[in-house]
Design a protein around this motif. Sequence first.
Motif, PDB file in Angstrom:
ATOM      1  N   GLY A   1      14.816  11.309   6.150  1.00 62.77           N
ATOM      2  CA  GLY A   1      15.545  10.374   5.295  1.00 62.77           C
ATOM      3  C   GLY A   1      14.659   9.646   4.313  1.00 62.77           C
ATOM      4  N   MET A   2      13.340   9.648   4.566  1.00 64.41           N
ATOM      5  CA  MET A   2      12.397   9.067   3.604  1.00 64.41           C
ATOM      6  C   MET A   2      12.412   9.826   2.288  1.00 64.41           C
ATOM      7  SD  MET A   2      10.496   6.363   4.615  1.00 64.41           S
ATOM      8  CE  MET A   2       8.928   6.539   3.772  1.00 64.41           C
ATOM      9  N   SER A   3      12.909  11.052   2.306  1.00 69.34           N
ATOM     10  CA  SER A   3      13.029  11.816   1.062  1.00 69.34           C
ATOM     11  C   SER A   3      14.048  11.182   0.123  1.00 69.34           C
ATOM     12  CB  SER A   3      13.426  13.266   1.358  1.00 69.34           C
ATOM     13  OG  SER A   3      14.700  13.332   1.977  1.00 69.34           O
ATOM     14  N   ILE A   4      14.913  10.317   0.672  1.00 68.75           N
ATOM     15  CA  ILE A   4      15.920   9.613  -0.122  1.00 68.75           C
ATOM     16  C   ILE A   4      15.445   8.205  -0.452  1.00 68.75           C
ATOM     17  CG2 ILE A   4      18.308   8.761  -0.140  1.00 68.75           C
ATOM     18  CD1 ILE A   4      18.954  11.083   1.803  1.00 68.75           C
ATOM     19  N   HIS A   5      15.079   7.442   0.583  1.00 66.65           N
ATOM     20  CA  HIS A   5      14.590   6.073   0.379  1.00 66.65           C
ATOM     21  C   HIS A   5      14.002   5.552   1.679  1.00 66.65           C
ATOM     22  CE1 HIS A   5      14.301   1.977  -1.160  1.00 66.65           C
ATOM     23  NE2 HIS A   5      14.737   2.419  -2.339  1.00 66.65           N
ATOM     24  N   ARG A   6      13.066   4.642   1.555  1.00 68.52           N
ATOM     25  CA  ARG A   6      12.495   3.994   2.738  1.00 68.52           C
ATOM     26  C   ARG A   6      13.534   3.126   3.447  1.00 68.52           C
ATOM     27  NH1 ARG A   6       9.252   3.541   7.116  1.00 68.52           N
ATOM     28  NH2 ARG A   6       8.857   1.368   7.611  1.00 68.52           N
ATOM     29  N   LYS A   7      14.254   2.309   2.672  1.00 71.47           N
ATOM     30  CA  LYS A   7      15.246   1.421   3.263  1.00 71.47           C
ATOM     31  C   LYS A   7      16.342   2.251   3.911  1.00 71.47           C
ATOM     32  CE  LYS A   7      18.513  -2.296   2.134  1.00 71.47           C
ATOM     33  NZ  LYS A   7      18.225  -3.060   3.361  1.00 71.47           N
ATOM     34  N   ASP A   8      16.611   1.962   5.181  1.00 74.40           N
ATOM     35  CA  ASP A   8      17.638   2.671   5.950  1.00 74.40           C
ATOM     36  C   ASP A   8      17.333   4.162   6.095  1.00 74.40           C
ATOM     37  OD1 ASP A   8      19.129   0.283   6.201  1.00 74.40           O
ATOM     38  OD2 ASP A   8      20.148   0.666   4.297  1.00 74.40           O
ATOM     39  N   HIS A   9      16.052   4.520   6.061  1.00 70.50           N
ATOM     40  CA  HIS A   9      15.720   5.951   6.112  1.00 70.50           C
ATOM     41  C   HIS A   9      16.132   6.587   7.434  1.00 70.50           C
ATOM     42  CE1 HIS A   9      12.148   4.550   8.353  1.00 70.50           C
ATOM     43  NE2 HIS A   9      12.024   5.786   8.786  1.00 70.50           N
ATOM     44  N   GLU A  10      16.194   5.794   8.501  1.00 73.82           N
ATOM     45  CA  GLU A  10      16.613   6.373   9.776  1.00 73.82           C
ATOM     46  C   GLU A  10      18.052   6.885   9.704  1.00 73.82           C
ATOM     47  OE1 GLU A  10      13.842   2.826  10.605  1.00 73.82           O
ATOM     48  OE2 GLU A  10      15.646   3.214   9.405  1.00 73.82           O
ATOM     49  N   GLU A  11      18.926   6.093   9.050  1.00 70.58           N
ATOM     50  CA  GLU A  11      20.311   6.525   8.884  1.00 70.58           C
ATOM     51  C   GLU A  11      20.409   7.726   7.941  1.00 70.58           C
ATOM     52  OE1 GLU A  11      19.285   3.426   8.846  1.00 70.58           O
ATOM     53  OE2 GLU A  11      20.543   2.262  10.216  1.00 70.58           O
ATOM     54  N   PHE A  12      19.633   7.697   6.861  1.00 72.44           N
ATOM     55  CA  PHE A  12      19.631   8.836   5.951  1.00 72.44           C
ATOM     56  C   PHE A  12      19.143  10.102   6.662  1.00 72.44           C
ATOM     57  CE2 PHE A  12      18.804   5.576   2.383  1.00 72.44           C
ATOM     58  CZ  PHE A  12      20.157   5.408   2.168  1.00 72.44           C
ATOM     59  N   SER A  13      18.195   9.926   7.574  1.00 68.52           N
ATOM     60  CA  SER A  13      17.677  11.082   8.311  1.00 68.52           C
ATOM     61  C   SER A  13      18.774  11.793   9.086  1.00 68.52           C
ATOM     62  CB  SER A  13      16.570  10.642   9.274  1.00 68.52           C
ATOM     63  OG  SER A  13      15.415  10.219   8.589  1.00 68.52           O
ATOM     64  N   LEU A  14      19.771  11.036   9.540  1.00 72.03           N
ATOM     65  CA  LEU A  14      20.831  11.634  10.341  1.00 72.03           C
ATOM     66  C   LEU A  14      21.600  12.703   9.577  1.00 72.03           C
ATOM     67  CD1 LEU A  14      22.284   8.504  12.187  1.00 72.03           C
ATOM     68  CD2 LEU A  14      20.668  10.201  13.058  1.00 72.03           C
ATOM     69  N   PHE A  15      22.014  12.395   8.341  1.00 73.24           N
ATOM     70  CA  PHE A  15      22.839  13.404   7.665  1.00 73.24           C
ATOM     71  C   PHE A  15      21.996  14.513   7.046  1.00 73.24           C
ATOM     72  CE2 PHE A  15      22.738  10.068   4.252  1.00 73.24           C
ATOM     73  CZ  PHE A  15      22.280  10.809   3.187  1.00 73.24           C
ATOM     74  N   VAL A  16      20.716  14.227   6.716  1.00 73.15           N
ATOM     75  CA  VAL A  16      19.848  15.320   6.273  1.00 73.15           C
ATOM     76  C   VAL A  16      19.562  16.255   7.453  1.00 73.15           C
ATOM     77  CG1 VAL A  16      17.627  15.938   5.280  1.00 73.15           C
ATOM     78  CG2 VAL A  16      18.805  13.884   4.480  1.00 73.15           C
TER      79      VAL A  16
END
Length: 285
Positions: free
Chosen positions: A124-139
Amino acid sequence: MTDILDPADPRATFGRTVEERFSHRLTLNVPSRGNPKVERLIERLNADDEMYALWLAANVNAVERLQMTDHGPVHVKIVMNLASKLLRVVMAAGVQPGVVVNYGMTPEDAEVVVVLASLLHDVGMSIHRKDHEEFSLFVAQMKLRELLPEIYPHPGTAAIVRSEVLHAIIGHRSGGSPLTLEAGVVRVADALDMAKGRSRISMGIEGTMSIHSISAAAIEAVHIEAGVEKPVRIRVEMSNSAGIFQLDQLFREKLKGSGLEPYVEVEALIEGEEEKRLVQTAYRL
């Protein structure tokens, strides 16, 4: 900016084209101990250009844009190996993984969960640092739907493993509450990537030295061993006492609430000084 890493190091990425970054591609490897599922996954991931690009993109955001520590292919490989070893040492002490307890699966399946969660926890860090854990879920969800059917042909089994991996990913965030051994292991292993190599990029950028980079530079090595008072001993070698910050302020937070507190003791040894500190008592809740 000053890139102080060896040009062949995958973390040394400043100013490089996509092709140049791929020319220094890191190969994943982990002691599989004869686990064919893990062996096949690593084979697939080493051939997956999209997955490697996501790790590179995560590191561009972390290192080049935010001047943070490494969050790319080197980091996830280290976490994968630390987590795999930690899982095996804890299981050898008789602690059962969640997929074994709840679904009657095998320790080899638990290793699959830990390997995948380790490799995908920061995508999810590929999208943004903030809330990257949540972004990691859908990636990660996208990649898991590609990877798991070959290993688990039954759709229900693949869905269970996918859910376990996603649980381990979200459990690594600040305040995360892992509910399985696998998730706790990934959370702790993420914090154990604290040795000086991870801080070398940020230490080389003018004006970015901080207690985080200085303390990380003091960590020489991290070892996972069979424990004395508890099943697992984490032995940390330091060049000076600045490294204590990594343990007291960063590692402690990840160990707390991981579920591994009853099984882990920590010893910090400072080389060249008559200074030795057992920090395991600081983590008893």
